[in-house]
Design a protein around this motif. Structure first.
Motif, PDB file in Angstrom:
ATOM      1  N   GLN A 348       0.810  -1.318  -0.055  1.00 12.77           N
ATOM      2  CA  GLN A 348      -0.036   0.079  -0.122  1.00 12.77           C
ATOM      3  C   GLN A 348       0.819   1.198   0.091  1.00 12.77           C
ATOM      4  O   GLN A 348       1.715   1.189   0.759  1.00 12.77           O
ATOM      5  N   VAL A 349       0.585   2.046  -0.735  1.00 10.87           N
ATOM      6  CA  VAL A 349       1.287   3.356  -1.093  1.00 10.87           C
ATOM      7  C   VAL A 349       1.195   4.045   0.329  1.00 10.87           C
ATOM      8  O   VAL A 349      -0.067   4.399   0.761  1.00 10.87           O
ATOM      9  N   PRO A 350       2.380   4.588   0.997  1.00 11.91           N
ATOM     10  CA  PRO A 350       2.302   5.089   2.368  1.00 11.91           C
ATOM     11  C   PRO A 350       2.121   6.610   1.930  1.00 11.91           C
ATOM     12  O   PRO A 350       2.217   7.278   1.142  1.00 11.91           O
ATOM     13  N   GLY A 351       1.216   7.375   3.108  1.00  9.49           N
ATOM     14  CA  GLY A 351       0.943   8.850   2.930  1.00  9.49           C
ATOM     15  C   GLY A 351       0.120   8.991   1.839  1.00  9.49           C
ATOM     16  O   GLY A 351       0.186  10.206   1.450  1.00  9.49           O
ATOM     17  N   LYS A 352      -0.813   8.205   1.486  1.00  5.23           N
ATOM     18  CA  LYS A 352      -1.560   8.632   0.461  1.00  5.23           C
ATOM     19  C   LYS A 352      -2.628   9.590   0.778  1.00  5.23           C
ATOM     20  O   LYS A 352      -3.112   9.485   2.151  1.00  5.23           O
ATOM     21  N   PRO A 353      -3.301  10.452   0.095  1.00  2.72           N
ATOM     22  CA  PRO A 353      -4.235  11.511   0.749  1.00  2.72           C
ATOM     23  C   PRO A 353      -5.501  10.896   0.757  1.00  2.72           C
ATOM     24  O   PRO A 353      -5.783   9.888   0.437  1.00  2.72           O
ATOM     25  N   LYS A 354      -6.312  11.512   1.782  1.00  5.03           N
ATOM     26  CA  LYS A 354      -7.799  10.948   2.017  1.00  5.03           C
ATOM     27  C   LYS A 354      -8.477  11.102   0.613  1.00  5.03           C
ATOM     28  O   LYS A 354      -8.558  12.009  -0.162  1.00  5.03           O
ATOM     29  N   LYS A 355      -9.132   9.935   0.470  1.00  2.00           N
ATOM     30  CA  LYS A 355      -9.896  10.064  -1.073  1.00  2.00           C
ATOM     31  C   LYS A 355     -11.493  10.130  -0.829  1.00  2.00           C
ATOM     32  O   LYS A 355     -11.927   9.165  -0.024  1.00  2.00           O
ATOM     33  N   VAL A 356     -12.044  10.918  -1.188  1.00  2.00           N
ATOM     34  CA  VAL A 356     -13.416  11.210  -1.033  1.00  2.00           C
ATOM     35  C   VAL A 356     -14.240  11.156  -2.498  1.00  2.00           C
ATOM     36  O   VAL A 356     -13.570  11.771  -3.064  1.00  2.00           O
ATOM     37  N   ALA A 357     -15.303  10.396  -2.535  1.00  2.00           N
ATOM     38  CA  ALA A 357     -16.096  10.787  -3.777  1.00  2.00           C
ATOM     39  C   ALA A 357     -17.478  11.567  -3.595  1.00  2.00           C
ATOM     40  O   ALA A 357     -18.102  10.932  -2.590  1.00  2.00           O
ATOM     41  N   TYR A 358     -17.445  12.461  -4.160  1.00  2.00           N
ATOM     42  CA  TYR A 358     -18.966  13.199  -4.258  1.00  2.00           C
ATOM     43  C   TYR A 358     -19.768  12.509  -5.390  1.00  2.00           C
ATOM     44  O   TYR A 358     -19.503  12.714  -6.454  1.00  2.00           O
ATOM     45  N   LEU A 359     -20.848  11.988  -5.118  1.00  2.00           N
ATOM     46  CA  LEU A 359     -21.731  11.306  -5.921  1.00  2.00           C
ATOM     47  C   LEU A 359     -22.807  12.119  -5.934  1.00  2.00           C
ATOM     48  O   LEU A 359     -23.573  12.514  -5.008  1.00  2.00           O
ATOM     49  N   ILE A 360     -23.320  12.871  -7.238  1.00  2.00           N
ATOM     50  CA  ILE A 360     -24.369  13.710  -7.429  1.00  2.00           C
ATOM     51  C   ILE A 360     -25.622  13.066  -8.255  1.00  2.00           C
ATOM     52  O   ILE A 360     -25.094  12.631  -9.295  1.00  2.00           O
ATOM     53  N   GLU A 361     -26.590  13.215  -7.619  1.00  2.00           N
ATOM     54  CA  GLU A 361     -27.786  12.593  -8.409  1.00  2.00           C
ATOM     55  C   GLU A 361     -28.195  13.431  -9.623  1.00  2.00           C
ATOM     56  O   GLU A 361     -27.841  14.480  -9.521  1.00  2.00           O
ATOM     57  N   LYS A 362     -28.534  12.609 -10.721  1.00  2.00           N
ATOM     58  CA  LYS A 362     -28.985  13.167 -11.823  1.00  2.00           C
ATOM     59  C   LYS A 362     -29.934  14.335 -11.664  1.00  2.00           C
ATOM     60  O   LYS A 362     -30.917  14.226 -11.055  1.00  2.00           O
ATOM     61  N   GLY A 363     -29.741  15.590 -12.328  1.00  2.00           N
ATOM     62  CA  GLY A 363     -30.702  16.461 -12.073  1.00  2.00           C
ATOM     63  C   GLY A 363     -30.204  17.615 -11.225  1.00  2.00           C
ATOM     64  O   GLY A 363     -31.087  18.710 -11.225  1.00  2.00           O
ATOM     65  N   VAL A 364     -29.482  17.451 -10.425  1.00  2.36           N
ATOM     66  CA  VAL A 364     -28.813  18.502  -9.827  1.00  2.36           C
ATOM     67  C   VAL A 364     -27.800  19.413 -10.381  1.00  2.36           C
ATOM     68  O   VAL A 364     -27.209  19.155 -11.193  1.00  2.36           O
ATOM     69  N   GLY A 365     -28.288  20.894 -10.479  1.00  2.00           N
ATOM     70  CA  GLY A 365     -27.654  21.865 -11.344  1.00  2.00           C
ATOM     71  C   GLY A 365     -27.534  22.993 -10.648  1.00  2.00           C
ATOM     72  O   GLY A 365     -27.960  23.222  -9.370  1.00  2.00           O
ATOM     73  N   GLY A 366     -27.235  24.009 -11.479  1.00  2.00           N
ATOM     74  CA  GLY A 366     -27.355  25.598 -11.270  1.00  2.00           C
ATOM     75  C   GLY A 366     -26.714  25.681 -10.013  1.00  2.00           C
ATOM     76  O   GLY A 366     -25.556  25.498 -10.063  1.00  2.00           O
ATOM     77  N   GLU A 367     -27.224  26.577  -9.168  1.00  2.00           N
ATOM     78  CA  GLU A 367     -26.526  27.063  -8.064  1.00  2.00           C
ATOM     79  C   GLU A 367     -26.089  26.084  -7.098  1.00  2.00           C
ATOM     80  O   GLU A 367     -24.860  26.050  -6.499  1.00  2.00           O
ATOM     81  N   LYS A 368     -26.770  24.957  -6.730  1.00  2.28           N
ATOM     82  CA  LYS A 368     -26.609  23.954  -5.925  1.00  2.28           C
ATOM     83  C   LYS A 368     -25.383  23.100  -6.516  1.00  2.28           C
ATOM     84  O   LYS A 368     -24.367  22.608  -5.601  1.00  2.28           O
ATOM     85  N   LEU A 369     -25.290  23.025  -7.958  1.00  5.16           N
ATOM     86  CA  LEU A 369     -24.033  22.267  -8.389  1.00  5.16           C
ATOM     87  C   LEU A 369     -22.839  22.947  -8.123  1.00  5.16           C
ATOM     88  O   LEU A 369     -21.718  22.432  -7.834  1.00  5.16           O
ATOM     89  N   CYS A 370     -23.161  24.394  -8.347  1.00  2.00           N
ATOM     90  CA  CYS A 370     -21.843  25.322  -7.987  1.00  2.00           C
ATOM     91  C   CYS A 370     -21.222  25.079  -6.753  1.00  2.00           C
ATOM     92  O   CYS A 370     -20.071  25.184  -6.553  1.00  2.00           O
ATOM     93  N   GLY A 371     -22.154  25.192  -5.759  1.00  2.00           N
ATOM     94  CA  GLY A 371     -21.845  24.931  -4.447  1.00  2.00           C
ATOM     95  C   GLY A 371     -20.891  23.681  -3.984  1.00  2.00           C
ATOM     96  O   GLY A 371     -20.160  23.669  -3.231  1.00  2.00           O
ATOM     97  N   ILE A 372     -21.510  22.535  -4.675  1.00  3.14           N
ATOM     98  CA  ILE A 372     -20.783  21.310  -4.436  1.00  3.14           C
ATOM     99  C   ILE A 372     -19.443  21.102  -4.816  1.00  3.14           C
ATOM    100  O   ILE A 372     -18.579  20.903  -4.457  1.00  3.14           O
ATOM    101  N   ILE A 373     -19.357  21.719  -6.353  1.00  8.60           N
ATOM    102  CA  ILE A 373     -17.771  21.907  -6.968  1.00  8.60           C
ATOM    103  C   ILE A 373     -16.917  22.677  -5.962  1.00  8.60           C
ATOM    104  O   ILE A 373     -15.887  22.565  -5.777  1.00  8.60           O
ATOM    105  N   ALA A 374     -17.755  23.911  -5.453  1.00 10.68           N
ATOM    106  CA  ALA A 374     -16.954  24.642  -4.828  1.00 10.68           C
ATOM    107  C   ALA A 374     -16.518  24.147  -3.166  1.00 10.68           C
ATOM    108  O   ALA A 374     -15.153  24.219  -2.843  1.00 10.68           O
ATOM    109  N   GLN A 375     -17.341  23.381  -2.986  1.00  6.86           N
ATOM    110  CA  GLN A 375     -16.927  22.402  -1.563  1.00  6.86           C
ATOM    111  C   GLN A 375     -15.851  21.468  -2.105  1.00  6.86           C
ATOM    112  O   GLN A 375     -14.723  21.241  -0.970  1.00  6.86           O
ATOM    113  N   ALA A 376     -15.999  20.871  -3.113  1.00  4.56           N
ATOM    114  CA  ALA A 376     -14.790  20.085  -3.636  1.00  4.56           C
ATOM    115  C   ALA A 376     -13.526  20.788  -3.707  1.00  4.56           C
ATOM    116  O   ALA A 376     -12.480  19.957  -3.339  1.00  4.56           O
TER     117      ALA A 376
END
Length: 416
Positions: A348-376
């Motif tokens: 296992q590669v040591p010191g790997k960064p934490k890996k998180v997956a943001y899964l976005i339901e189909k249909g989410v867009g607009g201001e909410k999508l921008c907020g999710i991407i900003a959070q990422a």
């Protein structure tokens, strides 16, 4: 014609799990070799065919992927020899390209020049475990250093790297081509037959002393020469210090400085090493490349059961290009075999960064999508590896696949 999904035999696609390990190993190699003063260079994947077929590469010259001339230069109909239709070849190792590189650029390089070169090479070989037709080589070389300081530095740099990758209890087998020649001369073999004798000797680990004896006799060498030669190896097995034994036995055939220099390498490395390995003098070690002129060495890792790298001194090779010899010595790690062993051990590669997956339901867009991407983006700025993807219908299968890629946390976003 239907397209084929299969890669070329002996060449492989590399999946993300292996790629992470490869990237990590490359990073360790570059960092460690850099601390020893080695400088990265790069050379083209193709070389002039004359450079690759100069009788220096041993059996590898039979494995070259050759490139046909192009356009008006290619005249297959009237050609009577291969040379008339071929002008380039894919490099089969990194030493020939390095020597050409040095020959062209030595005036602008420091002396001695400590080179690090990593890249793909190609051989039309029979694929097997840890051996491919396209594979990555990793070479360090020192050009312009005539003393055994070059060998000491190369061995220490390589073994320090292997130690940082977690390898323990391995061996560096070492010999000298001049010792091989002195043993053959002492035994009475004619000089023109040395290469043939060494080809048979190189099989010692596979066929044993009796097999070597039978093959040498089959080649019609004098029985007394064969007996005298094998007695050297039988007596070596009883010696505490094989180098000292051969220095005394081969007096008049072997220069005293050769044995002294080899012993100094063994003693110096053993006294200053930082990894768990052993230096082993092996008088059966041959190495296939005919360009070697002095010290030769190999890495033997028990888990692999064979060589995982090697090298040696090749003081005459630069002179083939420039007419003036330059002392040179190099060491190559068996990169693909190292990766294979790490993969099989569950590394296992040591010191790997934490890996998180943001899964976005189909249909989410607009201001909410921008907020999710900003959070990422904010999480990425803090060092987290974030995958932003649309949620599949089969969410469980999607998560299972991402888990295999190392994602251990999932954040789901749904429509309001």
């Amino acid at each position: 014609m239907a397209l084929s999904k299969k890669p070329v035999t002996g060449m492989k696609d590399i999946l993300p799990e292996e790629m992470q390990i490869r990237d990590y190993v490359i990073g360790v190699i570059k960092e460690t070799y850099g601390k020893f003063g080695f400088t990265s260079i790069e050379t083209p994947c193709m070389e002039n065919i004359a450079n690759l077929t100069n009788k220096q590469g041993g059996d590898n010259e039979k494995l070259i992927f050759k490139v046909l001339k192009r356009g008006e230069k290619l005249n297959v109909a009237d050609a009577t020899t291969e040379e008339e239709v071929v002008d380039f070849g894919m490099r089969y190792d990194l030493t020939v390209p390095l020597v050409r590189y040095y020959s062209n650029n030595s005036a602008n390089l420091p002396a001695p020049f400590k080179s690090l070169q990593m890249g793909s090479v190609w051989r039309a070989d029979r694929p097997q475990r840890g051996r491919f037709r396209q594979f990555t080589q990793c070479d360090i070389d020192i050009l312009g250093e005539p003393s055994n300081l070059a060998e000491i530095e190369l061995i220490l740099a390589t073994t320090t790297t292997l130690g940082k990758l977690g390898f323990k209890g391995f061996e560096i087998r070492i010999n000298d081509r001049q010792i091989l020649k002195a043993m053959a001369a002492y035994s009475g073999f004619p000089e023109e037959s040395y290469d043939s004798v060494f080809i048979t000797l190189d099989k010692m680990d596979k066929i044993g002393l009796e097999g070597v004896e039978a093959e040498l006799l089959e080649k019609e060498f004098a029985p007394e020469s064969v007996a005298k030669y094998l007695d050297l190896y039988k007596n070596l097995e009883k010696q505490e210090n094989g180098v000292a034994y051969l220095a005394e036995t081969l007096n008049g055939f072997l220069e005293e400085s050769v044995a002294q220099g080899l012993q100094e390498i063994i003693d110096s490395v053993s006294a200053t090493k930082s990894s768990d390995f052993k230096m082993v003098f092996d008088a059966t070690l041959v190495r296939g490349m005919s360009y070697y002129t002095g010290t030769i060495f190999e890495i033997a890792i028990p888990e692999f059961g064979g060589s995982c790298g090697g090298g040696g001194r090749y003081d005459k090779m630069v002179g083939k290009f420039t007419g003036q010899d330059v002392p040179a010595c190099g060491f190559s790690i068996g990169f693909e075999r190292i990766i294979l062993l790490l993969m099989e051990s569950g590394f296992q590669v040591p010191g790997k960064p934490k890996k998180v997956a943001y899964l976005i339901e189909k249909g989410v867009g607009g201001e909410k999508l921008c907020g999710i991407i900003a959070q990422a983006q904010a999480a990425r700025g803090d060092g987290t590896q974030v995958l932003v993807a649309r949620m599949n219908k089969n969410k469980k299968f999607q998560k299972d696949q991402l888990t295999k890629e190392g994602y251990d946390e999932f954040v789901e976003f749904f429509r309001d």
